[in-house]
Design a protein around this motif. Sequence first.
Motif, PDB file in Angstrom:
ATOM      1  N   LYS A   1       0.810  -1.217   0.000  1.00  0.00           N
ATOM      2  CA  LYS A   1       0.000   0.000   0.000  1.00  0.00           C
ATOM      3  C   LYS A   1       0.842   1.264   0.000  1.00  0.00           C
ATOM      4  O   LYS A   1       0.392   2.315  -0.453  1.00  0.00           O
ATOM      5  CB  LYS A   1      -0.948  -0.021   1.199  1.00  0.00           C
ATOM      6  CG  LYS A   1      -2.017  -1.100   1.100  1.00  0.00           C
ATOM      7  CD  LYS A   1      -3.013  -1.027   2.249  1.00  0.00           C
ATOM      8  CE  LYS A   1      -4.099  -2.087   2.085  1.00  0.00           C
ATOM      9  NZ  LYS A   1      -5.097  -2.041   3.180  1.00  0.00           N
ATOM     10  N   LEU A   2       2.064   1.194   0.531  1.00  0.00           N
ATOM     11  CA  LEU A   2       2.931   2.366   0.533  1.00  0.00           C
ATOM     12  C   LEU A   2       3.872   2.388  -0.671  1.00  0.00           C
ATOM     13  O   LEU A   2       4.476   3.415  -0.959  1.00  0.00           O
ATOM     14  CB  LEU A   2       3.743   2.424   1.833  1.00  0.00           C
ATOM     15  CG  LEU A   2       2.959   2.736   3.107  1.00  0.00           C
ATOM     16  CD1 LEU A   2       3.901   2.824   4.301  1.00  0.00           C
ATOM     17  CD2 LEU A   2       2.162   4.024   2.967  1.00  0.00           C
ATOM     18  N   LYS A   3       3.987   1.263  -1.378  1.00  0.00           N
ATOM     19  CA  LYS A   3       4.877   1.199  -2.538  1.00  0.00           C
ATOM     20  C   LYS A   3       4.345   1.988  -3.731  1.00  0.00           C
ATOM     21  O   LYS A   3       5.087   2.305  -4.651  1.00  0.00           O
ATOM     22  CB  LYS A   3       5.088  -0.266  -2.957  1.00  0.00           C
ATOM     23  CG  LYS A   3       6.035  -1.029  -2.048  1.00  0.00           C
ATOM     24  CD  LYS A   3       6.248  -2.437  -2.588  1.00  0.00           C
ATOM     25  CE  LYS A   3       7.238  -3.204  -1.721  1.00  0.00           C
ATOM     26  NZ  LYS A   3       7.457  -4.591  -2.236  1.00  0.00           N
ATOM     27  N   ARG A   4       3.034   2.297  -3.695  1.00  0.00           N
ATOM     28  CA  ARG A   4       2.432   3.006  -4.839  1.00  0.00           C
ATOM     29  C   ARG A   4       2.903   4.451  -4.935  1.00  0.00           C
ATOM     30  O   ARG A   4       2.739   5.095  -5.953  1.00  0.00           O
ATOM     31  CB  ARG A   4       0.913   2.974  -4.722  1.00  0.00           C
ATOM     32  CG  ARG A   4       0.357   3.852  -3.618  1.00  0.00           C
ATOM     33  CD  ARG A   4      -1.144   3.738  -3.496  1.00  0.00           C
ATOM     34  NE  ARG A   4      -1.522   2.444  -2.936  1.00  0.00           N
ATOM     35  CZ  ARG A   4      -2.783   2.094  -2.674  1.00  0.00           C
ATOM     36  NH1 ARG A   4      -3.767   2.919  -2.970  1.00  0.00           N
ATOM     37  NH2 ARG A   4      -3.053   0.923  -2.140  1.00  0.00           N
ATOM     38  N   PHE A   5       3.498   4.962  -3.845  1.00  0.00           N
ATOM     39  CA  PHE A   5       3.922   6.364  -3.826  1.00  0.00           C
ATOM     40  C   PHE A   5       5.383   6.482  -4.222  1.00  0.00           C
ATOM     41  O   PHE A   5       6.223   5.677  -3.819  1.00  0.00           O
ATOM     42  CB  PHE A   5       3.694   6.967  -2.440  1.00  0.00           C
ATOM     43  CG  PHE A   5       2.267   6.838  -1.969  1.00  0.00           C
ATOM     44  CD1 PHE A   5       1.248   7.546  -2.598  1.00  0.00           C
ATOM     45  CD2 PHE A   5       1.936   6.006  -0.921  1.00  0.00           C
ATOM     46  CE1 PHE A   5      -0.062   7.417  -2.196  1.00  0.00           C
ATOM     47  CE2 PHE A   5       0.624   5.870  -0.497  1.00  0.00           C
ATOM     48  CZ  PHE A   5      -0.379   6.574  -1.141  1.00  0.00           C
ATOM     49  N   GLY A   6       5.692   7.513  -5.009  1.00  0.00           N
ATOM     50  CA  GLY A   6       7.037   7.682  -5.521  1.00  0.00           C
ATOM     51  C   GLY A   6       7.961   8.425  -4.585  1.00  0.00           C
ATOM     52  O   GLY A   6       7.600   8.778  -3.447  1.00  0.00           O
ATOM     53  N   VAL A   7       9.153   8.694  -5.077  1.00  0.00           N
ATOM     54  CA  VAL A   7      10.194   9.363  -4.295  1.00  0.00           C
ATOM     55  C   VAL A   7       9.728  10.713  -3.773  1.00  0.00           C
ATOM     56  O   VAL A   7      10.028  11.091  -2.632  1.00  0.00           O
ATOM     57  CB  VAL A   7      11.466   9.542  -5.158  1.00  0.00           C
ATOM     58  CG1 VAL A   7      12.505  10.388  -4.421  1.00  0.00           C
ATOM     59  CG2 VAL A   7      12.056   8.186  -5.521  1.00  0.00           C
ATOM     60  N   ASP A   8       8.966  11.445  -4.586  1.00  0.00           N
ATOM     61  CA  ASP A   8       8.562  12.792  -4.183  1.00  0.00           C
ATOM     62  C   ASP A   8       7.628  12.812  -2.986  1.00  0.00           C
ATOM     63  O   ASP A   8       7.383  13.858  -2.394  1.00  0.00           O
ATOM     64  CB  ASP A   8       7.920  13.536  -5.359  1.00  0.00           C
ATOM     65  CG  ASP A   8       6.751  12.783  -5.955  1.00  0.00           C
ATOM     66  OD1 ASP A   8       6.539  11.616  -5.589  1.00  0.00           O
ATOM     67  OD2 ASP A   8       6.038  13.378  -6.801  1.00  0.00           O
ATOM     68  N   SER A   9       7.083  11.683  -2.594  1.00  0.00           N
ATOM     69  CA  SER A   9       6.244  11.614  -1.392  1.00  0.00           C
ATOM     70  C   SER A   9       7.071  11.557  -0.117  1.00  0.00           C
ATOM     71  O   SER A   9       6.552  11.817   0.978  1.00  0.00           O
ATOM     72  CB  SER A   9       5.335  10.372  -1.448  1.00  0.00           C
ATOM     73  OG  SER A   9       4.357  10.507  -2.446  1.00  0.00           O
TER      74      SER A   9
END
Length: 335
Positions: free
Chosen positions: A311-319
């Motif tokens: 669930k947290l892998k969907r967010f990229g570096v900019d998060s």
Amino acid sequence: MVRLSLKSPLLSTFSLLFFFIFFTISFAELCNPNDKKALLNIKKAFNNAYYFASWKAEEDCCTWYSVQCDENSHRIISLTLAVDKQISGQIPPHVGELPFLQYLTFHKLPNLVGPIQPAIAKLHNLKHLDISWTKISGTIPDFLSSLSNLSYISLSFSNLSGAIPSSLSKLPNLSYLQLDRSKLTGQIPDSFGDFKAENFNLYLSHNKLSGKIPPSLSKVDFSAIDLSRNKLEGDAYMIFGAQKKAWNVDLSRNLLAFDMSKVVFSTNLFMLDVNHNKIFGGLPPQMSKLSLTSLNVSYNRLCGQIPKGKKLKRFGVDSYFHNKCLCGKPLESCK
């Protein structure tokens, strides 16, 4: 027994009388004359702008553009003036002469100026007040707290300044308060913890608010809360909690400083933005169980490993980037 032929004068008289009665009933004026007078004065105050072309004195005002009448009483219950550059000047005092008004909207009127009209205080049936995307100025008036039927207030995108009146918390039915993108200063009133409505929506972003977030806000059942782009300091624990219902929390671009590792999140949370603060500690493992659709914790002082989970892998570096020592996918591996 009298028989009437189709050419009988008596029958013709009855036909004419029936037609006259039908015509009179069909085209009778439904609009209250006092309401009509108030509307025509509003039109005049705005220099008879083309927006009001349908507002003709000889026609029923219940048929006019941007006006709505009650189906039974035929009194004006809604007035919406929106998206027009020709409407200029201040809000006319004649709006206070529509006593049955429930919905009042002045939206995207870039040439609407001056203070919030004091005559609005007369509208005790008002439920919905929207004066947004205008150039109104001055302070938010205390008299709004006397309109006990208000459930919705939007005064966003304006030149309003000064402190937020604590008296707004007296409104028993208020569930939506939008005061963002103005020039408001001072602190968030401690009395805002007294709002009773379920699923309360509070938008105070893009102002110049300062100080700490009142601990009293822990008592409010927020649905969405946006305090971003202010100068708020200290902790934000009162916004979070396992039993909270807020689905959207935006505290970004403030001066907040608290230990993120001690925060307990609600499973109702779908959008979280706390970027550009001074938040420290680590991201709690519980975050990997949240069904977040939007996340930004960048530009803080966070450390430790980003919790593992799909669930947290969907967010990229900019998060996550620009933190003190946060690591793990999608950032660099932890050593």
